[in-house]
Motif scaffolding. Structure first.
Motif, PDB file in Angstrom:
ATOM      1  N   ASP A 191      -6.259  11.478  30.832  1.00 19.68           N
ATOM      2  CA  ASP A 191      -6.588  12.265  29.640  1.00 19.68           C
ATOM      3  C   ASP A 191      -6.807  13.735  29.995  1.00 19.68           C
ATOM      4  OD1 ASP A 191      -6.667  12.194  26.936  1.00 19.68           O
ATOM      5  OD2 ASP A 191      -8.694  11.402  26.741  1.00 19.68           O
ATOM      6  N   ASP A 219     -13.143  17.878  20.952  1.00 16.41           N
ATOM      7  CA  ASP A 219     -12.792  16.642  21.656  1.00 16.41           C
ATOM      8  C   ASP A 219     -11.877  16.923  22.844  1.00 16.41           C
ATOM      9  OD1 ASP A 219     -14.303  14.880  20.182  1.00 16.41           O
ATOM     10  OD2 ASP A 219     -12.712  14.436  18.746  1.00 16.41           O
ATOM     11  N   LYS A 276     -12.852  15.678  26.614  1.00 20.13           N
ATOM     12  CA  LYS A 276     -12.166  14.484  27.120  1.00 20.13           C
ATOM     13  C   LYS A 276     -11.772  14.627  28.587  1.00 20.13           C
ATOM     14  CE  LYS A 276      -7.413  15.765  25.937  1.00 20.13           C
ATOM     15  NZ  LYS A 276      -6.215  15.405  25.137  1.00 20.13           N
ATOM     16  N   GLY A 285     -11.163   2.210  27.669  1.00 21.95           N
ATOM     17  CA  GLY A 285     -11.064   3.414  26.852  1.00 21.95           C
ATOM     18  C   GLY A 285      -9.605   3.707  26.586  1.00 21.95           C
ATOM     19  N   ASP A 323     -15.162  11.058  31.700  1.00 26.25           N
ATOM     20  CA  ASP A 323     -14.674  10.264  30.570  1.00 26.25           C
ATOM     21  C   ASP A 323     -15.806   9.934  29.605  1.00 26.25           C
ATOM     22  OD1 ASP A 323     -13.189   8.860  28.765  1.00 26.25           O
ATOM     23  OD2 ASP A 323     -12.215   7.582  30.246  1.00 26.25           O
ATOM     24  N   TYR A 324     -16.168  10.916  28.818  1.00 29.30           N
ATOM     25  CA  TYR A 324     -17.259  10.790  27.837  1.00 29.30           C
ATOM     26  C   TYR A 324     -16.998   9.682  26.825  1.00 29.30           C
ATOM     27  CZ  TYR A 324     -20.575  12.182  24.193  1.00 29.30           C
ATOM     28  OH  TYR A 324     -21.585  12.190  23.246  1.00 29.30           O
ATOM     29  N   SER A 325     -15.733   9.380  26.557  1.00 27.50           N
ATOM     30  CA  SER A 325     -15.411   8.396  25.515  1.00 27.50           C
ATOM     31  C   SER A 325     -15.908   6.998  25.856  1.00 27.50           C
ATOM     32  CB  SER A 325     -13.894   8.351  25.270  1.00 27.50           C
ATOM     33  OG  SER A 325     -13.217   7.836  26.411  1.00 27.50           O
ATOM     34  N   GLY A 383     -20.148   8.725  24.638  1.00 29.76           N
ATOM     35  CA  GLY A 383     -19.532   8.582  23.315  1.00 29.76           C
ATOM     36  C   GLY A 383     -18.975   7.204  23.025  1.00 29.76           C
ATOM     37  N   TYR A 384     -19.440   6.183  23.762  1.00 29.27           N
ATOM     38  CA  TYR A 384     -18.816   4.851  23.610  1.00 29.27           C
ATOM     39  C   TYR A 384     -19.085   4.222  22.251  1.00 29.27           C
ATOM     40  CZ  TYR A 384     -23.297   2.436  24.371  1.00 29.27           C
ATOM     41  OH  TYR A 384     -24.586   1.962  24.259  1.00 29.27           O
ATOM     42  N   GLU A 444     -18.497   5.380  19.492  1.00 23.08           N
ATOM     43  CA  GLU A 444     -17.402   5.715  18.579  1.00 23.08           C
ATOM     44  C   GLU A 444     -16.214   4.774  18.748  1.00 23.08           C
ATOM     45  OE1 GLU A 444     -16.345   9.827  18.919  1.00 23.08           O
ATOM     46  OE2 GLU A 444     -18.432  10.479  19.102  1.00 23.08           O
ATOM     47  N   ASN A 445     -16.243   3.915  19.764  1.00 22.81           N
ATOM     48  CA  ASN A 445     -15.170   2.949  20.025  1.00 22.81           C
ATOM     49  C   ASN A 445     -15.577   1.596  19.456  1.00 22.81           C
ATOM     50  OD1 ASN A 445     -13.410   1.001  21.251  1.00 22.81           O
ATOM     51  ND2 ASN A 445     -12.977   2.452  22.898  1.00 22.81           N
ATOM     52  N   ARG A 489     -18.872  -0.455  20.825  1.00 22.78           N
ATOM     53  CA  ARG A 489     -20.093   0.017  20.187  1.00 22.78           C
ATOM     54  C   ARG A 489     -21.245  -0.985  20.229  1.00 22.78           C
ATOM     55  NH1 ARG A 489     -17.007   0.208  14.768  1.00 22.78           N
ATOM     56  NH2 ARG A 489     -16.824   2.374  15.438  1.00 22.78           N
TER      57      ARG A 489
END
Length: 534
Positions: free
Chosen positions: A83, A172, A176, A250, A260-262, A266-267, A269-270, A274
């Motif tokens: 990413d 974002d 990312k 992810g 990898d914040y996602s 920020g997990y 938001e998945n 979640r």
């Protein structure tokens, strides 16, 4: 598998000197010398187009280093970014500072536990530093999200509030990005390996007397298919079955990484993550016990990105990729006069193999491939090209005898010599941080060892030296390359050149096709002359 033990976290606060270094923006590693016992090979990602050409899908996102520090200390690292390149570049720049700025002093022969603790803390400090570097963007995004009307989905925000959606999307892109990593540290000839994600470290030992190569994976594959990672994710409350059906945590299947914040802050938001009670992805490395390399005669270590060994797997699932890549590497070390260029030769062979296998399937992709070789005691140049005997010089050049299959029609033979300039350019190291964007030549044939493949994926394995094979044999590759117009070069470029009865190197250029064409042209010309006389 090498013994890997969990480490206690301990302190993970960078020293004031390192903080000042981070703020300066200057990379102190620019002054570190390259390790002369190592080599790095890279091939960028590729998309195979319908017209037979290739193109890169994204910027090359792997970073690596191979440093020689002071007092017998060596450091090697490979960072496979996803990413984007931000996290890989950050980690490759900062992690050496957490290991080589006084934390470990080889002169005092530190115990293994201290070295492993420093390795463990270095990953934690680097990740913390990465998230600190994106703090401002995270804060702005959090504020922007408070401006979203209650319970609106991301799609609804895009439709009703396009300007707000565009600003959040831009933030974002700043946030990312993550990277997997594998690091090898050599202190007083003792090897330590630490990794997060799917980059691999493999120890290879050549037993020339018994003609086999022992291959042992030192790293751990942290992905959603590994039992230990599955158990950890399940304990967090994640539905493992749904996760594996999805095929990724992810944006990929890695369960551990730096950044990898996602899949960290920020997990939530998945939708697949979640329900987890804490961050699903972690940056805790697996670290081996120290290996005394004197106990492994004939050995070398390879660090490789996941796309290198996965490219081998995609071509033939029955072949163990560690063994195959180790076999190619051993072969290159034996046929080359030095380690320089060995890693590049291996990655280009695998890239060519992958392209050969998938070129008929347009729009197939292959990721970035990086390989680091660190030789300890594996022989080099045993089967290298022999030195030619100097036979004289003329006007500033050296002349060497060479065998050429020349067949003049008048029957008169001539003596041919290979003329070489007296001066040549010295070997130069590739500057650190610079990466080639050129794809391997499509006309370069590969010479894959043609022996039955060995199945299985054990962490430690024995196979006969250079005894793995994937894809077509050399004759098939040669015929296909001739169809592409490359008709005059032999495919056995890795085989040791043989000397003839006069002590000369046999020709490495095929003249058969050339002579056939010349005779055909002569015959056609004779027929045309005869026809014109009529």
């Amino acid at each position: 598998m090498a013994n890997v033990t969990p480490m206690s976290s301990g302190s993970s606060t960078p020293s004031p000197n390192r903080k000042a270094l981070q703020r300066s923006g200057v990379s102190w590693t620019d002054d570190l010398p390259v390790c002369k016992y190592s080599d790095v090979g890279i091939v960028p990602n590729a998309v195979y187009l319908p017209d037979g050409k290739t193109m890169e899908a994204h910027q090359y996102s792997d970073y690596s280093f191979n440093f020689r520090a002071e007092n017998g200390c060596y450091l090697y690292g490979l960072f496979d970014g996803h990413d984007g390149v931000k996290a890989a570049h950050f980690a490759a720049s900062r992690l050496p500072a957490e290991l080589l700025l006084g934390q470990i002093n080889p002169s005092y022969n530190p115990p293994d536990s201290s070295i492993r603790k420093v390795l463990y803390q270095s990953f934690s400090i680097v990740e913390r530093g990465f998230f600190e570097s994106i703090d401002d963007a995270l804060a702005k995004k959090t504020y922007m999200q408070t401006q979203i009307p209650h319970r609106l989905t991301r799609e609804a925000v895009k439709e009703r509030c396009p300007e707000l959606h565009a600003r959040i999307t831009a933030l974002d892109n700043e946030i990312k990005g993550g990277t997997t990593a594998v690091v090898a540290l050599v202190i007083n000839n003792k090897l330590f390996v630490a990794n997060v994600g799917e980059c691999r470290a493999v120890l290879c030992q050549l037993n020339a007397a018994q003609n086999y190569l022992e291959v042992q994976q030192l790293s751990v594959d942290h992905n959603i298919y590994q039992n230990q990672e599955l158990a950890r994710l399940k304990n967090l409350g994640i539905n493992i079955e749904k996760l594996q059906n999805r095929g990724k945590l992810g944006i990929n299947e890695c369960a551990r990484c730096i950044g990898d914040y996602s899949v960290k802050g920020g997990y939530k938001e998945n939708e697949f993550l979640r329900n987890a009670i804490s961050e699903p992805s972690i940056a805790e490395p697996s670290i081996t016990e120290g290996l005394i390399m004197d106990d492994y005669p004939g050995s070398f270590v390879i660090l490789m990105s996941d796309d290198l060994y996965k490219s081998v797997q995609q071509c033939d699932r029955s072949v163990d990729p560690n063994e195959y890549i180790a076999s190619l590497t051993s072969r290159q070390l034996l046929v080359q006069s030095s380690i320089n260029g060995a890693a590049q030769a291996v990655v280009e062979k695998i890239a060519h193999l992958h392209r050969h296998h998938f070129k008929s399937k347009s729009m197939t992709c292959r990721g970035d491939m990086t390989l680091i070789i660190r030789n300890f005691s594996h022989p080099i140049g045993t089967n290298a090209i022999p030195k030619l005997s100097f036979v004289g010089g003329y006007q500033g050049v050296d002349e060497y005898p060479v065998t050429v299959p020349y067949l003049p029609e008048n029957g008169i033979t001539s003596n041919f010599r290979l003329v070489m300039p007296k001066s040549s350019m010295p070997n130069q190291h590739r500057p650190l941080g610079s990466y080639s964007s050129g794809s391997p030549s499509s006309g370069t044939p590969t010479n894959m060892p043609n022996i039955n493949p060995v199945a299985g994926a054990a962490s430690t394995a024995h196979n006969s030296v250079h005894g793995l094979s994937i894809g077509p044999n050399d004759d098939q590759l040669e015929r296909e390359d001739e169809d592409e117009g490359d008709q005059f070069y032999r495919c056995d470029q890795d085989e040791s050149p043989k000397l003839d009865a006069n002590g000369r190197v046999e020709s490495y250029i095929k003249f058969d096709t050339f002579f056939h064409r010349q005779r055909t042209k002569s015959s056609d010309s004779g027929r045309r002359v005869a026809w014109s006389k009529r």
